[in-house]
Design a protein around this motif. Structure first.
Motif, PDB file in Angstrom:
ATOM      1  N   SER A   1     -37.166  -6.977  33.374  1.00  0.00           N
ATOM      2  CA  SER A   1     -38.070  -7.977  33.935  1.00  0.00           C
ATOM      3  C   SER A   1     -38.898  -8.601  32.807  1.00  0.00           C
ATOM      4  CB  SER A   1     -39.008  -7.324  34.948  1.00  0.00           C
ATOM      5  OG  SER A   1     -39.889  -6.433  34.285  1.00  0.00           O
ATOM      6  N   ILE A   2     -39.607  -9.664  33.138  1.00  0.00           N
ATOM      7  CA  ILE A   2     -40.511 -10.284  32.155  1.00  0.00           C
ATOM      8  C   ILE A   2     -41.536  -9.252  31.679  1.00  0.00           C
ATOM      9  CG2 ILE A   2     -42.434 -11.939  31.921  1.00  0.00           C
ATOM     10  CD1 ILE A   2     -39.808 -13.320  31.575  1.00  0.00           C
ATOM     11  N   GLY A   3     -42.067  -8.462  32.592  1.00  0.00           N
ATOM     12  CA  GLY A   3     -43.049  -7.436  32.217  1.00  0.00           C
ATOM     13  C   GLY A   3     -42.472  -6.410  31.257  1.00  0.00           C
ATOM     14  N   GLN A   4     -41.252  -5.963  31.524  1.00  0.00           N
ATOM     15  CA  GLN A   4     -40.605  -4.995  30.637  1.00  0.00           C
ATOM     16  C   GLN A   4     -40.312  -5.611  29.275  1.00  0.00           C
ATOM     17  OE1 GLN A   4     -37.415  -4.181  33.437  1.00  0.00           O
ATOM     18  NE2 GLN A   4     -38.101  -2.037  33.624  1.00  0.00           N
ATOM     19  N   LEU A   5     -39.883  -6.866  29.264  1.00  0.00           N
ATOM     20  CA  LEU A   5     -39.640  -7.542  27.986  1.00  0.00           C
ATOM     21  C   LEU A   5     -40.950  -7.696  27.214  1.00  0.00           C
ATOM     22  CD1 LEU A   5     -37.104 -10.229  29.236  1.00  0.00           C
ATOM     23  CD2 LEU A   5     -36.609  -8.374  27.612  1.00  0.00           C
ATOM     24  N   GLY A   6     -42.021  -8.040  27.917  1.00  0.00           N
ATOM     25  CA  GLY A   6     -43.327  -8.158  27.269  1.00  0.00           C
ATOM     26  C   GLY A   6     -43.756  -6.855  26.634  1.00  0.00           C
ATOM     27  N   ASP A   7     -43.576  -5.748  27.356  1.00  0.00           N
ATOM     28  CA  ASP A   7     -43.921  -4.432  26.807  1.00  0.00           C
ATOM     29  C   ASP A   7     -43.043  -4.094  25.606  1.00  0.00           C
ATOM     30  OD1 ASP A   7     -45.824  -4.115  28.801  1.00  0.00           O
ATOM     31  OD2 ASP A   7     -44.561  -2.802  30.038  1.00  0.00           O
TER      32      ASP A   7
ATOM     33  N   ILE B   1     -31.338 -11.532  38.302  1.00  0.00           N
ATOM     34  CA  ILE B   1     -30.743 -10.739  39.380  1.00  0.00           C
ATOM     35  C   ILE B   1     -31.842  -9.945  40.076  1.00  0.00           C
ATOM     36  CG2 ILE B   1     -28.508 -10.534  38.222  1.00  0.00           C
ATOM     37  CD1 ILE B   1     -29.407  -7.605  37.497  1.00  0.00           C
ATOM     38  N   PRO B   2     -31.598  -9.532  41.327  1.00  0.00           N
ATOM     39  CA  PRO B   2     -32.537  -8.608  41.955  1.00  0.00           C
ATOM     40  C   PRO B   2     -32.563  -7.306  41.154  1.00  0.00           C
ATOM     41  CG  PRO B   2     -30.991  -9.496  43.563  1.00  0.00           C
ATOM     42  CD  PRO B   2     -30.499  -9.907  42.204  1.00  0.00           C
ATOM     43  N   ASP B   3     -33.693  -6.619  41.173  1.00  0.00           N
ATOM     44  CA  ASP B   3     -33.819  -5.347  40.467  1.00  0.00           C
ATOM     45  C   ASP B   3     -32.776  -4.370  41.006  1.00  0.00           C
ATOM     46  OD1 ASP B   3     -34.505  -2.891  39.370  1.00  0.00           O
ATOM     47  OD2 ASP B   3     -36.648  -3.137  39.738  1.00  0.00           O
ATOM     48  N   PRO B   4     -31.857  -3.883  40.149  1.00  0.00           N
ATOM     49  CA  PRO B   4     -30.838  -2.934  40.608  1.00  0.00           C
ATOM     50  C   PRO B   4     -31.430  -1.641  41.175  1.00  0.00           C
ATOM     51  CG  PRO B   4     -30.298  -3.749  38.412  1.00  0.00           C
ATOM     52  CD  PRO B   4     -31.680  -4.238  38.748  1.00  0.00           C
ATOM     53  N   GLU B   5     -32.674  -1.338  40.799  1.00  0.00           N
ATOM     54  CA  GLU B   5     -33.332  -0.122  41.273  1.00  0.00           C
ATOM     55  C   GLU B   5     -34.185  -0.383  42.517  1.00  0.00           C
ATOM     56  OE1 GLU B   5     -35.379   1.262  37.790  1.00  0.00           O
ATOM     57  OE2 GLU B   5     -33.514   1.444  36.669  1.00  0.00           O
TER      58      GLU B   5
ATOM     59  N   LYS C   1     -34.872  -9.319  37.528  1.00  0.00           N
ATOM     60  CA  LYS C   1     -34.590  -8.928  36.150  1.00  0.00           C
ATOM     61  C   LYS C   1     -33.579  -9.876  35.530  1.00  0.00           C
ATOM     62  CE  LYS C   1     -35.979  -4.177  36.512  1.00  0.00           C
ATOM     63  NZ  LYS C   1     -35.758  -2.839  36.020  1.00  0.00           N
ATOM     64  N   PHE C   2     -33.545  -9.840  34.214  1.00  0.00           N
ATOM     65  CA  PHE C   2     -32.589 -10.643  33.465  1.00  0.00           C
ATOM     66  C   PHE C   2     -31.454  -9.745  33.008  1.00  0.00           C
ATOM     67  CE2 PHE C   2     -36.530 -12.949  33.178  1.00  0.00           C
ATOM     68  CZ  PHE C   2     -36.121 -14.236  33.439  1.00  0.00           C
ATOM     69  N   ARG C   3     -30.234 -10.244  33.210  1.00  0.00           N
ATOM     70  CA  ARG C   3     -29.029  -9.526  32.794  1.00  0.00           C
ATOM     71  C   ARG C   3     -28.229 -10.453  31.886  1.00  0.00           C
ATOM     72  NH1 ARG C   3     -25.335  -7.785  37.596  1.00  0.00           N
ATOM     73  NH2 ARG C   3     -25.209 -10.024  37.846  1.00  0.00           N
ATOM     74  N   ILE C   4     -27.644  -9.893  30.859  1.00  0.00           N
ATOM     75  CA  ILE C   4     -26.818 -10.673  29.941  1.00  0.00           C
ATOM     76  C   ILE C   4     -25.526 -11.084  30.658  1.00  0.00           C
ATOM     77  CG2 ILE C   4     -25.726  -8.632  28.921  1.00  0.00           C
ATOM     78  CD1 ILE C   4     -25.849 -10.076  26.176  1.00  0.00           C
ATOM     79  N   THR C   5     -25.085 -12.308  30.435  1.00  0.00           N
ATOM     80  CA  THR C   5     -23.855 -12.813  31.036  1.00  0.00           C
ATOM     81  C   THR C   5     -22.668 -12.550  30.105  1.00  0.00           C
ATOM     82  OG1 THR C   5     -24.098 -14.978  30.004  1.00  0.00           O
ATOM     83  CG2 THR C   5     -25.101 -14.685  32.207  1.00  0.00           C
ATOM     84  N   GLU C   6     -21.472 -12.820  30.604  1.00  0.00           N
ATOM     85  CA  GLU C   6     -20.289 -12.705  29.739  1.00  0.00           C
ATOM     86  C   GLU C   6     -20.407 -13.653  28.544  1.00  0.00           C
ATOM     87  OE1 GLU C   6     -16.441 -12.925  31.584  1.00  0.00           O
ATOM     88  OE2 GLU C   6     -17.082 -11.631  33.248  1.00  0.00           O
ATOM     89  N   GLU C   7     -20.921 -14.859  28.781  1.00  0.00           N
ATOM     90  CA  GLU C   7     -21.120 -15.816  27.686  1.00  0.00           C
ATOM     91  C   GLU C   7     -22.147 -15.282  26.696  1.00  0.00           C
ATOM     92  OE1 GLU C   7     -20.899 -19.424  25.383  1.00  0.00           O
ATOM     93  OE2 GLU C   7     -19.536 -18.302  26.652  1.00  0.00           O
ATOM     94  N   GLY C   8     -23.195 -14.678  27.200  1.00  0.00           N
ATOM     95  CA  GLY C   8     -24.197 -14.074  26.326  1.00  0.00           C
ATOM     96  C   GLY C   8     -23.602 -12.953  25.491  1.00  0.00           C
TER      97      GLY C   8
END
Length: 146
Positions: A39-45, A70-74, A80-87
């Protein structure tokens, strides 16, 4: 300073010549790949950055097709942000280019010198992480890579 200068001399429009990603995207994608959706918060931390900076970086990465929300898998509330195949593809391409640059620099080094340099660099980075209090998660087995 010399490594920075070497990389700067081989840049085009603020990036390494032929690079697929800018620095912020490379770091963002590397962290998400290693740690999983964030999430943005986790990335910030993780990075010690404010939400507005991360919102700009993630928005640019989304426009480029490098990450998706994506919705939080947990089951949490934050998306949350997930890397794509292109990424993944572009991160691998960038990493390959960086390794090739380092290979050119160390082309005449004996293997034992490369191993010693890698050990010292690993130690140097670990000490920075320890002093900053923000260790970088590593994939299993990655601690032995150069």
């Amino acid at each position: 300073m010399l490594l920075s200068r070497y990389m700067h001399l081989h840049k085009s429009k603020g990036r390494r010549a032929g690079s697929a990603l800018d620095r912020s995207a490379y770091i963002l994608l590397s962290r998400i790949r290693t740690q999983g959706p964030m999430s943005i918060g986790q990335l910030g931390d993780a990075f010690g950055l404010d939400a507005s900076t991360l919102n700009r970086q993630t928005a640019a990465a989304m426009r480029a097709g490098l990450v998706e929300r994506i919705p939080d898998p947990e089951g949490g509330m934050a998306r949350k942000f997930r890397i794509t195949e292109e990424g993944e593809r572009r991160l691998d391409e960038e990493r390959t280019g960086l390794v090739a640059s380092l290979d050119r620099i160390m082309a005449d080094w004996p293997e034992e010198d490369i191993a010693a340099f890698a050990d010292y660099l690993r130690r140097f980075n670990s000490d920075i992480e320890r002093l900053h209090g923000m260790p970088w998660p590593r994939a299993h087995g990655a601690e032995r890579r150069t």
